[in-house]
Design a protein around this motif. Structure first.
Motif, PDB file in Angstrom:
ATOM      1  N   CYS A 179      16.425 -26.367  15.305  1.00 59.35           N
ATOM      2  CA  CYS A 179      15.291 -27.279  15.103  1.00 59.35           C
ATOM      3  C   CYS A 179      14.644 -27.733  16.401  1.00 59.35           C
ATOM      4  O   CYS A 179      13.691 -28.504  16.356  1.00 59.35           O
ATOM      5  CB  CYS A 179      15.744 -28.495  14.296  1.00 59.35           C
ATOM      6  N   SER A 180      15.175 -27.308  17.542  1.00 63.21           N
ATOM      7  CA  SER A 180      14.610 -27.625  18.865  1.00 63.21           C
ATOM      8  C   SER A 180      14.758 -29.087  19.274  1.00 63.21           C
ATOM      9  O   SER A 180      14.184 -29.501  20.281  1.00 63.21           O
ATOM     10  CB  SER A 180      13.128 -27.228  18.953  1.00 63.21           C
ATOM     11  N   ALA A 181      15.526 -29.871  18.515  1.00 64.66           N
ATOM     12  CA  ALA A 181      15.829 -31.236  18.963  1.00 64.66           C
ATOM     13  C   ALA A 181      16.818 -31.140  20.135  1.00 64.66           C
ATOM     14  O   ALA A 181      17.324 -30.053  20.449  1.00 64.66           O
ATOM     15  CB  ALA A 181      16.434 -32.034  17.818  1.00 64.66           C
ATOM     16  N   THR A 182      17.083 -32.261  20.790  1.00 62.49           N
ATOM     17  CA  THR A 182      18.064 -32.241  21.883  1.00 62.49           C
ATOM     18  C   THR A 182      19.433 -31.870  21.322  1.00 62.49           C
ATOM     19  O   THR A 182      19.880 -32.445  20.324  1.00 62.49           O
ATOM     20  CB  THR A 182      18.137 -33.634  22.546  1.00 62.49           C
ATOM     21  N   ALA A 183      20.088 -30.921  21.964  1.00 61.82           N
ATOM     22  CA  ALA A 183      21.375 -30.434  21.460  1.00 61.82           C
ATOM     23  C   ALA A 183      22.497 -31.406  21.805  1.00 61.82           C
ATOM     24  O   ALA A 183      22.492 -32.053  22.852  1.00 61.82           O
ATOM     25  CB  ALA A 183      21.688 -29.064  22.045  1.00 61.82           C
ATOM     26  N   THR A 184      23.452 -31.482  20.893  1.00 59.80           N
ATOM     27  CA  THR A 184      24.654 -32.297  21.096  1.00 59.80           C
ATOM     28  C   THR A 184      25.849 -31.407  21.377  1.00 59.80           C
ATOM     29  O   THR A 184      26.798 -31.808  22.026  1.00 59.80           O
ATOM     30  CB  THR A 184      24.932 -33.112  19.809  1.00 59.80           C
ATOM     31  N   VAL A 185      25.785 -30.198  20.887  1.00 59.33           N
ATOM     32  CA  VAL A 185      26.913 -29.277  20.942  1.00 59.33           C
ATOM     33  C   VAL A 185      26.465 -27.951  21.522  1.00 59.33           C
ATOM     34  O   VAL A 185      25.434 -27.407  21.105  1.00 59.33           O
ATOM     35  CB  VAL A 185      27.462 -29.010  19.514  1.00 59.33           C
ATOM     36  N   GLN A 186      27.248 -27.466  22.469  1.00 60.53           N
ATOM     37  CA  GLN A 186      26.979 -26.139  23.032  1.00 60.53           C
ATOM     38  C   GLN A 186      28.133 -25.217  22.669  1.00 60.53           C
ATOM     39  O   GLN A 186      29.295 -25.571  22.898  1.00 60.53           O
ATOM     40  CB  GLN A 186      26.866 -26.243  24.560  1.00 60.53           C
ATOM     41  N   LEU A 187      27.830 -24.074  22.073  1.00 64.61           N
ATOM     42  CA  LEU A 187      28.873 -23.114  21.699  1.00 64.61           C
ATOM     43  C   LEU A 187      28.650 -21.835  22.496  1.00 64.61           C
ATOM     44  O   LEU A 187      27.832 -20.991  22.118  1.00 64.61           O
ATOM     45  CB  LEU A 187      28.824 -22.840  20.190  1.00 64.61           C
ATOM     46  N   ARG A 188      29.377 -21.705  23.589  1.00 66.61           N
ATOM     47  CA  ARG A 188      29.192 -20.532  24.445  1.00 66.61           C
ATOM     48  C   ARG A 188      29.623 -19.255  23.722  1.00 66.61           C
ATOM     49  O   ARG A 188      29.055 -18.193  23.946  1.00 66.61           O
ATOM     50  CB  ARG A 188      29.978 -20.690  25.745  1.00 66.61           C
ATOM     51  N   SER A 189      30.616 -19.388  22.837  1.00 68.27           N
ATOM     52  CA  SER A 189      31.114 -18.196  22.138  1.00 68.27           C
ATOM     53  C   SER A 189      30.051 -17.602  21.216  1.00 68.27           C
ATOM     54  O   SER A 189      30.063 -16.411  20.921  1.00 68.27           O
ATOM     55  CB  SER A 189      32.361 -18.548  21.331  1.00 68.27           C
ATOM     56  N   HIS A 190      29.124 -18.429  20.756  1.00 67.97           N
ATOM     57  CA  HIS A 190      28.038 -17.962  19.889  1.00 67.97           C
ATOM     58  C   HIS A 190      26.714 -17.921  20.641  1.00 67.97           C
ATOM     59  O   HIS A 190      25.680 -17.648  20.030  1.00 67.97           O
ATOM     60  CB  HIS A 190      27.900 -18.875  18.664  1.00 67.97           C
ATOM     61  N   ASN A 191      26.740 -18.247  21.936  1.00 67.07           N
ATOM     62  CA  ASN A 191      25.535 -18.320  22.753  1.00 67.07           C
ATOM     63  C   ASN A 191      24.460 -19.162  22.070  1.00 67.07           C
ATOM     64  O   ASN A 191      23.311 -18.745  21.910  1.00 67.07           O
ATOM     65  CB  ASN A 191      24.995 -16.904  23.041  1.00 67.07           C
ATOM     66  N   THR A 192      24.865 -20.359  21.664  1.00 66.80           N
ATOM     67  CA  THR A 192      23.939 -21.212  20.939  1.00 66.80           C
ATOM     68  C   THR A 192      24.249 -22.681  21.184  1.00 66.80           C
ATOM     69  O   THR A 192      25.242 -23.021  21.840  1.00 66.80           O
ATOM     70  CB  THR A 192      23.982 -20.883  19.421  1.00 66.80           C
ATOM     71  N   ALA A 193      23.379 -23.537  20.675  1.00 66.30           N
ATOM     72  CA  ALA A 193      23.569 -24.987  20.784  1.00 66.30           C
ATOM     73  C   ALA A 193      22.916 -25.631  19.563  1.00 66.30           C
ATOM     74  O   ALA A 193      21.955 -25.091  19.001  1.00 66.30           O
ATOM     75  CB  ALA A 193      22.933 -25.509  22.065  1.00 66.30           C
ATOM     76  N   PHE A 194      23.466 -26.783  19.169  1.00 64.04           N
ATOM     77  CA  PHE A 194      22.957 -27.455  17.976  1.00 64.04           C
ATOM     78  C   PHE A 194      22.866 -28.961  18.172  1.00 64.04           C
ATOM     79  O   PHE A 194      23.645 -29.541  18.937  1.00 64.04           O
ATOM     80  CB  PHE A 194      23.887 -27.199  16.776  1.00 64.04           C
ATOM     81  N   CYS A 195      21.965 -29.593  17.422  1.00 65.88           N
ATOM     82  CA  CYS A 195      21.975 -31.048  17.301  1.00 65.88           C
ATOM     83  C   CYS A 195      23.019 -31.388  16.226  1.00 65.88           C
ATOM     84  O   CYS A 195      23.578 -30.490  15.585  1.00 65.88           O
ATOM     85  CB  CYS A 195      20.598 -31.560  16.904  1.00 65.88           C
ATOM     86  N   LYS A 196      23.230 -32.677  16.013  1.00 68.44           N
ATOM     87  CA  LYS A 196      24.290 -33.072  15.084  1.00 68.44           C
ATOM     88  C   LYS A 196      24.092 -32.530  13.661  1.00 68.44           C
ATOM     89  O   LYS A 196      24.989 -31.872  13.123  1.00 68.44           O
ATOM     90  CB  LYS A 196      24.420 -34.605  15.077  1.00 68.44           C
ATOM     91  N   PRO A 197      22.948 -32.780  13.020  1.00 69.03           N
ATOM     92  CA  PRO A 197      22.815 -32.293  11.630  1.00 69.03           C
ATOM     93  C   PRO A 197      22.912 -30.769  11.532  1.00 69.03           C
ATOM     94  O   PRO A 197      23.508 -30.241  10.588  1.00 69.03           O
ATOM     95  CB  PRO A 197      21.420 -32.771  11.205  1.00 69.03           C
ATOM     96  N   CYS A 198      22.344 -30.082  12.512  1.00 68.47           N
ATOM     97  CA  CYS A 198      22.370 -28.611  12.451  1.00 68.47           C
ATOM     98  C   CYS A 198      23.777 -28.070  12.706  1.00 68.47           C
ATOM     99  O   CYS A 198      24.165 -27.050  12.137  1.00 68.47           O
ATOM    100  CB  CYS A 198      21.365 -28.018  13.443  1.00 68.47           C
TER     101      CYS A 198
END
Lengths: 97, 309
Positions: free
Chosen positions: B6-25
């Motif tokens: 959703c392009s909001a500020t990320a809370t979580v970075q998952l290097r194993s998936h090469n991704t990042a998410f905000c809380k709801p996502c």
């Protein structure tokens, strides 16, 4: 002994005094408090830095701790600074599953 | 860092998936991942009752929370191991979790159900490693509770890191029978067993800890005091060093084994045909199951100690 400023410095606005003549107070920031859990170890670290650098500087592998400030999680690129209270919570479990 | 969904500020970075998410996502990502793992491995359906073994740790409570959120019919089972303050805190947090969500929880206390059979006292009496006795007791009580409650499935919170560490240990020692059985779904090998599943087998410890934190789950952060120096922690450390250099290694190690390696070991010799224990009636490789042998050994050793004193 208190230094006095010459009339030219006061005129150029370089005086540290407020317009009413009082001396402004500055708060010296407290160093960052870092708590390692579950060890319960407490560290004091000064200076602004990225979370990833903080974690690496403590010899901790990326992805093995949650970095918590208050009720929020921080990613590696976030900055932490003096006055912050940070918890580094290990995610590796060897008991409870 | 921005959330990939959703392009909001990320809370979580998952290097194993090469991704990042905000809380709801992230919560969506986590629950969808568990749901997909359940579907991929055909672990259970929505009309089956699931007994969830919970310990008060992040993994089992995150699993229970997720299964409830996904709409499965669950009940929790907590086994009180009698390990001092660690067990007390674990039980308290598990009870609080269940009460706040209105979930059913069975509590079996080893100290109460079987007089003096807490893990520390059993380990001391038999001079076995605590983890060995703990595993035997857990398997027995989980199987017995699942059978008694008429559950179709027993779910445990084993995660990707647990699976990768176990796989590494099995490969290092070429444990062929164990390699043949290392899979996220174990079909019952006896009518008195139920299906055992590990819905978090593709979910890392970082992900389950993050999920627990973001969902406000109060879990036991302390490690079991008996785990200090445990071999599994050494394997986990090795895997974490690999993961640090090559993100995604743990997931590839486990999932590639399941798709390419496991079929090669499927014909490994079976450990034994199972009969029924003469004492407790549960499945056993010999006349008496491992649990009843251990309990008898505790009684024998204690009697000897009394006689000597």
């Amino acid at each position: 002994m208190q230094r006095t400023l010459g009339p030219d410095r006061i005129a150029r606005g370089l005086s540290r005094r407020k317009p009413d003549g009082s001396v402004p107070r500055f708060r010296v920031p407290a160093p960052m408090q870092v708590r390692l859990e579950p060890q319960g170890k407490q560290l004091t670290i000064s200076g602004r830095r990225r979370v990833g650098d903080l974690v690496r500087s403590l010899g901790i592998l990326a992805g093995t701790v949650l970095v918590i400030r208050g009720d929020e999680l921080l990613t590696d690129d976030a900055f932490v600074d003096d006055d912050d209270t940070i918890e580094l919570r290990a995610v590796i479990s060897g008991g409870a599953g | 860092m921005k959330c990939k969904r959703c392009s909001a500020t990320a809370t979580v970075q998952l290097r194993s998936h090469n991704t990042a998410f905000c809380k709801p996502c992230f919560v969506f990502f986590f629950q969808r991942g568990v749901e997909r793992a359940i579907a991929r491995e055909r672990m259970f359906s929505r009309d089956e009752r699931i007994l969830v073994a919970v310990s008060g740790g992040k993994d089992s409570l995150a699993l229970w929370d997720t299964l409830v959120a996904l709409g499965y019919e669950t009940e929790g089972l907590y086994l009180g191991l009698g390990i001092g303050a660690y067990s007390s805190a674990s039980e308290q947090k598990t009870r609080t979790f269940a009460e706040r969500r209105g979930l059913r929880l069975q509590v079996v206390a080893l100290d109460e159900a079987e007089a003096g059979l807490g893990i520390p006292s059993v380990a001391a009496a038999t001079r076995r490693p605590a983890c060995s006795a703990c595993g035997t007791f857990k398997r027995h009580h989980f199987d017995r509770a699942a059978l008694a409650g008429g559950f179709a499935v027993l779910a445990t919170g084993h995660n990707l890191d647990d699976e990768a560490a176990r796989l590494l240990g099995n490969v290092l020692h070429w444990q062929l029978p164990y390699l043949a059985k290392q899979r996220p779904v174990l079909e019952p090998t006896h009518p008195r067993f139920v299906r055992k599943v590990r819905p978090l087998y593709r979910t890392s410890e970082l992900e389950s800890a993050t999920y627990a934190f973001l969902r406000g789950i109060d879990y036991v952060v302390e490690e079991c005091p008996n785990s200090a120096g445990a071999t599994q922690l050494i394997y986990k450390d090795v895997m974490n060093r690999l993961e640090n250099e090559m993100p995604g290694s743990k997931l590839a190690f486990v999932t590639d084994f399941l798709s390419h390696g496991l079929p090669l070991f499927a014909k490994a010799p079976e450990i034994a045909d199972l009969g029924e224990c003469a004492r407790c009636g549960m499945p056993a490789a010999g006349d008496v199951c491992g649990y009843c042998r251990l309990v008898a050994e505790v009684g024998r050793r204690r009697a000897q100690a009394v006689a000597h004193s």
